[in-house]
Design an enzyme around this catalytic site. Sequence first.
Site, PDB file in Angstrom:
ATOM      1  N   HIS A 169       0.895  -1.575   0.330  1.00  0.00           N
ATOM      2  CA  HIS A 169       0.309   0.298  -0.177  1.00  0.00           C
ATOM      3  C   HIS A 169       1.237   1.294   0.299  1.00  0.00           C
ATOM      4  O   HIS A 169       0.548   2.784  -0.591  1.00  0.00           O
ATOM      5  CB  HIS A 169      -1.095   0.041   1.177  1.00  0.00           C
ATOM      6  CG  HIS A 169      -1.962   0.279   1.153  1.00  0.00           C
ATOM      7  ND1 HIS A 169      -3.620   0.522   0.343  1.00  0.00           N
ATOM      8  CD2 HIS A 169      -2.497   2.021   0.834  1.00  0.00           C
ATOM      9  CE1 HIS A 169      -4.205   1.150   0.476  1.00  0.00           C
ATOM     10  NE2 HIS A 169      -3.514   2.290   0.296  1.00  0.00           N
ATOM     11  N   CYS A 227     -10.951   1.377  -9.509  1.00  0.00           N
ATOM     12  CA  CYS A 227      -9.804   1.454  -9.215  1.00  0.00           C
ATOM     13  C   CYS A 227      -8.716   1.277  -8.780  1.00  0.00           C
ATOM     14  O   CYS A 227      -7.985   2.352  -7.807  1.00  0.00           O
ATOM     15  CB  CYS A 227     -10.752   2.277  -7.519  1.00  0.00           C
ATOM     16  SG  CYS A 227     -11.228   1.146  -6.880  1.00  0.00           S
TER      17      CYS A 227
END
Length: 400
Positions: A40, A348
């Site tokens: 992330h 996305c």
Amino acid sequence: MNAKEKSIFLADEMTPSEFIETDWNQIIGIVLKNCSPNSHVAILARSYGIPMLTDFKISLNRMKNVKNAILDGKKGCLIIEPSPKLLKEYQKNVQNNFEEIQLNLSKLAKPSFNSKGDRILVKINADSMDLLTKIDPEHCDGIGLTRTEFLIKDGHIPSEEEQFQVYSNLVKWSCGKPITIRTFDVGGDKPVEGITNNEENSFLGFRGIRVSLKFKDLFRSQIRALLRATALGPIQVMLPMVTIPEEVEETREIITEEYLNLCEKGIKAGIPKLGIMVEVPLAALSIEKFDVDFYSIGSNDLIQYLSATARDNRSVSYLYHAKYSAFWDLMSKINAHGHRTGREVSICGDIASDTNYLEKLLDNGFRSISVSPNSLVNVKTYLASKILKEEPNKEVFKLN
């Protein structure tokens, strides 16, 4: 995390929350020893346009006396104490890159299309208001993903009023364009003390909507803030890590209850469109069972779960990619269902920002993507170039 002069940050690791709280005006690059290129933090670095090197092999103690270095994000290397000649070459490359970006800025204000003339919606992913202040809302088609978990800082979960102010500012910024706000996606590599569990495999555990439906007081507070903000503009609410339809139905009941409570108190509120992030294979395979207003494919986690490859595990990072035919078959299935039922299907994840995959997304019928802010220029330039390449063929066809 701050620095007094332009610096490259070197460390063993970095958490997503540490990344968000860092002053990226002075720290202009990251070098980490224990980090996967699919983590992330790596995703955030790409979003912010911060060069990053992962799996750094040199001992950090050996770097203490280094005064100058060049971090080449494209080649994936760190050049220690570069020569004046090499430094000059890189400075020229930086200037050329800047000039190329400036030339492409003219394409930002223009809408995007595919080679058939179909409108392509290009939205952006939002992690903070600070990042949005650098973007003109006229250059995109709205916000396709707002990561609200980054409002949680140092363990402090923002109140309803604090959240309402943030969501209201998003509405003001968007100038009437749609905003998709994802409810708190905590857990996994985004733990919150006192809320998430210290699990051995947190990506397969207590995260996303599972956490929200367990801590309903916190969830209801967020829902109320979202309902109030919906009265100001076109907000869509997206639920993360949805696995079964019952999670959607329980959320819908909470939305209805909180909307009625706000109306009884005379507080302005609206009912937003409700959608899900399609990232769990079980949900993707049974997509027709989810009665929602829209679908947004979270390709990062969908690839992770399909390939049984943890995004933060460097040892198996070679297996983490979007080239699997099974992955594209599943993507096509979701998109086809959206077309049949008149529901928007958006992408996305990282592949939406990667020009290596854009053409395949368009060929598979996708008409809505949400990209990292730093990729907006490249993506819209790429889409514009595809139109220019097709135009000569169209003219020949007309003449014939």
